[in-house]
Design a protein around this motif. Sequence first.
Motif, PDB file in Angstrom:
ATOM      1  N   ALA A 205       0.844  -1.198   0.000  1.00  0.00           N
ATOM      2  CA  ALA A 205       0.000   0.000   0.000  1.00  0.00           C
ATOM      3  C   ALA A 205       0.878   1.245   0.000  1.00  0.00           C
ATOM      4  CB  ALA A 205      -0.916   0.017   1.219  1.00  0.00           C
ATOM      5  N   LEU A 206       0.331   2.302  -0.542  1.00  0.00           N
ATOM      6  CA  LEU A 206       0.886   3.639  -0.366  1.00  0.00           C
ATOM      7  C   LEU A 206       0.048   4.337   0.697  1.00  0.00           C
ATOM      8  CD1 LEU A 206       1.529   4.942  -4.007  1.00  0.00           C
ATOM      9  CD2 LEU A 206       3.231   4.246  -2.318  1.00  0.00           C
ATOM     10  N   THR A 207       0.708   5.067   1.576  1.00  0.00           N
ATOM     11  CA  THR A 207      -0.006   5.758   2.643  1.00  0.00           C
ATOM     12  C   THR A 207       0.260   7.250   2.547  1.00  0.00           C
ATOM     13  OG1 THR A 207       0.256   3.811   4.046  1.00  0.00           O
ATOM     14  CG2 THR A 207      -0.434   5.841   5.120  1.00  0.00           C
ATOM     15  N   LEU A 208      -0.808   8.007   2.482  1.00  0.00           N
ATOM     16  CA  LEU A 208      -0.716   9.462   2.434  1.00  0.00           C
ATOM     17  C   LEU A 208      -0.755  10.005   3.863  1.00  0.00           C
ATOM     18  CD1 LEU A 208      -0.660  12.068   0.721  1.00  0.00           C
ATOM     19  CD2 LEU A 208      -3.167  11.986   0.702  1.00  0.00           C
ATOM     20  N   PHE A 209       0.326  10.687   4.250  1.00  0.00           N
ATOM     21  CA  PHE A 209       0.423  11.321   5.557  1.00  0.00           C
ATOM     22  C   PHE A 209       0.212  12.823   5.388  1.00  0.00           C
ATOM     23  CE2 PHE A 209       2.075   7.349   6.826  1.00  0.00           C
ATOM     24  CZ  PHE A 209       2.422   7.331   8.182  1.00  0.00           C
ATOM     25  N   ILE A 210      -0.181  13.462   6.478  1.00  0.00           N
ATOM     26  CA  ILE A 210      -0.374  14.910   6.455  1.00  0.00           C
ATOM     27  C   ILE A 210       0.230  15.515   7.714  1.00  0.00           C
ATOM     28  CG2 ILE A 210      -2.664  14.775   7.516  1.00  0.00           C
ATOM     29  CD1 ILE A 210      -3.475  17.172   5.743  1.00  0.00           C
ATOM     30  N   GLU A 211       0.880  16.649   7.548  1.00  0.00           N
ATOM     31  CA  GLU A 211       1.343  17.482   8.652  1.00  0.00           C
ATOM     32  C   GLU A 211       0.430  18.707   8.670  1.00  0.00           C
ATOM     33  OE1 GLU A 211       5.598  19.497   9.950  1.00  0.00           O
ATOM     34  OE2 GLU A 211       4.816  19.826   7.933  1.00  0.00           O
ATOM     35  N   PRO A 212      -0.537  18.757   9.570  1.00  0.00           N
ATOM     36  CA  PRO A 212      -1.552  19.822   9.517  1.00  0.00           C
ATOM     37  C   PRO A 212      -0.978  21.231   9.626  1.00  0.00           C
ATOM     38  CG  PRO A 212      -2.229  18.059  10.990  1.00  0.00           C
ATOM     39  CD  PRO A 212      -0.800  17.806  10.646  1.00  0.00           C
ATOM     40  N   PRO A 214       3.067  23.414  10.627  1.00  0.00           N
ATOM     41  CA  PRO A 214       4.502  23.195  10.852  1.00  0.00           C
ATOM     42  C   PRO A 214       4.794  22.687  12.255  1.00  0.00           C
ATOM     43  CG  PRO A 214       4.162  25.252   9.678  1.00  0.00           C
ATOM     44  CD  PRO A 214       2.798  24.762  10.073  1.00  0.00           C
ATOM     45  N   GLY A 215       5.550  21.597  12.324  1.00  0.00           N
ATOM     46  CA  GLY A 215       5.928  21.026  13.606  1.00  0.00           C
ATOM     47  C   GLY A 215       4.934  20.068  14.208  1.00  0.00           C
ATOM     48  N   ALA A 216       3.752  19.947  13.613  1.00  0.00           N
ATOM     49  CA  ALA A 216       2.734  19.024  14.133  1.00  0.00           C
ATOM     50  C   ALA A 216       3.103  17.588  13.790  1.00  0.00           C
ATOM     51  CB  ALA A 216       1.365  19.368  13.558  1.00  0.00           C
ATOM     52  N   PRO A 217       2.636  16.603  14.574  1.00  0.00           N
ATOM     53  CA  PRO A 217       2.885  15.207  14.238  1.00  0.00           C
ATOM     54  C   PRO A 217       2.243  14.842  12.896  1.00  0.00           C
ATOM     55  CG  PRO A 217       2.122  15.416  16.495  1.00  0.00           C
ATOM     56  CD  PRO A 217       1.916  16.743  15.852  1.00  0.00           C
ATOM     57  N   PHE A 218       2.939  14.046  12.116  1.00  0.00           N
ATOM     58  CA  PHE A 218       2.381  13.542  10.864  1.00  0.00           C
ATOM     59  C   PHE A 218       1.359  12.462  11.174  1.00  0.00           C
ATOM     60  CE2 PHE A 218       5.888  15.769   9.099  1.00  0.00           C
ATOM     61  CZ  PHE A 218       5.642  15.946   7.749  1.00  0.00           C
ATOM     62  N   MET A 219       0.221  12.518  10.470  1.00  0.00           N
ATOM     63  CA  MET A 219      -0.863  11.567  10.672  1.00  0.00           C
ATOM     64  C   MET A 219      -1.244  10.918   9.347  1.00  0.00           C
ATOM     65  SD  MET A 219      -1.445  11.821  13.920  1.00  0.00           S
ATOM     66  CE  MET A 219      -2.963  10.858  14.023  1.00  0.00           C
ATOM     67  N   VAL A 220      -1.768   9.712   9.424  1.00  0.00           N
ATOM     68  CA  VAL A 220      -2.252   9.030   8.224  1.00  0.00           C
ATOM     69  C   VAL A 220      -3.566   9.670   7.776  1.00  0.00           C
ATOM     70  CG1 VAL A 220      -3.166   6.866   7.308  1.00  0.00           C
ATOM     71  CG2 VAL A 220      -1.130   6.846   8.777  1.00  0.00           C
ATOM     72  N   LEU A 221      -3.600  10.051   6.502  1.00  0.00           N
ATOM     73  CA  LEU A 221      -4.820  10.598   5.919  1.00  0.00           C
ATOM     74  C   LEU A 221      -5.581   9.519   5.163  1.00  0.00           C
ATOM     75  CD1 LEU A 221      -6.513  13.163   5.391  1.00  0.00           C
ATOM     76  CD2 LEU A 221      -5.126  13.543   3.348  1.00  0.00           C
ATOM     77  N   SER A 222      -4.872   8.707   4.397  1.00  0.00           N
ATOM     78  CA  SER A 222      -5.519   7.602   3.675  1.00  0.00           C
ATOM     79  C   SER A 222      -4.476   6.567   3.311  1.00  0.00           C
ATOM     80  CB  SER A 222      -6.227   8.113   2.408  1.00  0.00           C
ATOM     81  OG  SER A 222      -5.323   8.785   1.554  1.00  0.00           O
ATOM     82  N   GLN A 223      -4.927   5.332   3.166  1.00  0.00           N
ATOM     83  CA  GLN A 223      -4.034   4.240   2.775  1.00  0.00           C
ATOM     84  C   GLN A 223      -4.615   3.578   1.530  1.00  0.00           C
ATOM     85  OE1 GLN A 223      -3.206   0.973   5.643  1.00  0.00           O
ATOM     86  NE2 GLN A 223      -1.065   1.509   5.290  1.00  0.00           N
ATOM     87  N   HIS A 224      -3.771   3.367   0.528  1.00  0.00           N
ATOM     88  CA  HIS A 224      -4.209   2.949  -0.799  1.00  0.00           C
ATOM     89  C   HIS A 224      -3.542   1.620  -1.169  1.00  0.00           C
ATOM     90  CE1 HIS A 224      -5.598   7.202  -1.613  1.00  0.00           C
ATOM     91  NE2 HIS A 224      -4.760   7.366  -0.611  1.00  0.00           N
TER      92      HIS A 224
END
Length: 235
Positions: A205-212, A214-224
Amino acid sequence: MRYAIYFTPRQDEPLARIAANWLGRDPFGAATKPVEAVADLAAEEVAFHTASARRYGFHATLKAPFRLAASETETSLRAAIDHFAEATPVVTIPRLFVSQIDSFFALVPEGPLPPLNRFADEVVRDFDRFRAPLTEAEIERRSPDSLKPAEFRNLCQWGYPYVFETFRFHMTLSGRAGPQESPRLRAAIDSLFADVLRQPVLVDALTLFIEPEPGAPFMVLSQHALGRRPARKTG
């Protein structure tokens, strides 16, 4: 706001669960208990050594964090990842092992894997149109004077120094550790991951992460999921 395209195991896989407990954070958003002592490392030492990796979550970088190009949207990015994933076969890593790279610890493949490198190359190329050009400040944050010529060219052309000929698949487990602390840190990592690393790892899978912000923890937005299966949305 920045996005990144990573590989990370599915949330319910043993490798993902162990890594989340070690780092003290699950990028899928599930609650993770505070880090605990491991082997000879006290909980406070584990927290210290994992601090830099914790913000990004357990992952292997494919398309490094980027600001979205003005001509694109989050919707168009997710649609493109869906399209790419449907046409891309799963890659098998026969075995990962613990290695120290530039003084930080990571999981890396046991030997060369040309299919994995080709997969990573395709992700870099295919999604570069979604990346806004780096600003001068962003380039400076990469300490360009410390980069090799090929790494600097990659940074300017692709937004990240370690792609194509300089790419090395790795899943970071710690920050930098000096020679005095490395043996104890490695022993702790080995004791925690030894059993799960006996199994092959499917890059499925490819996983799209997002940093909401600057400096915020990266979170999973979607997994493909790769291989003509529908994407599993998580946000």
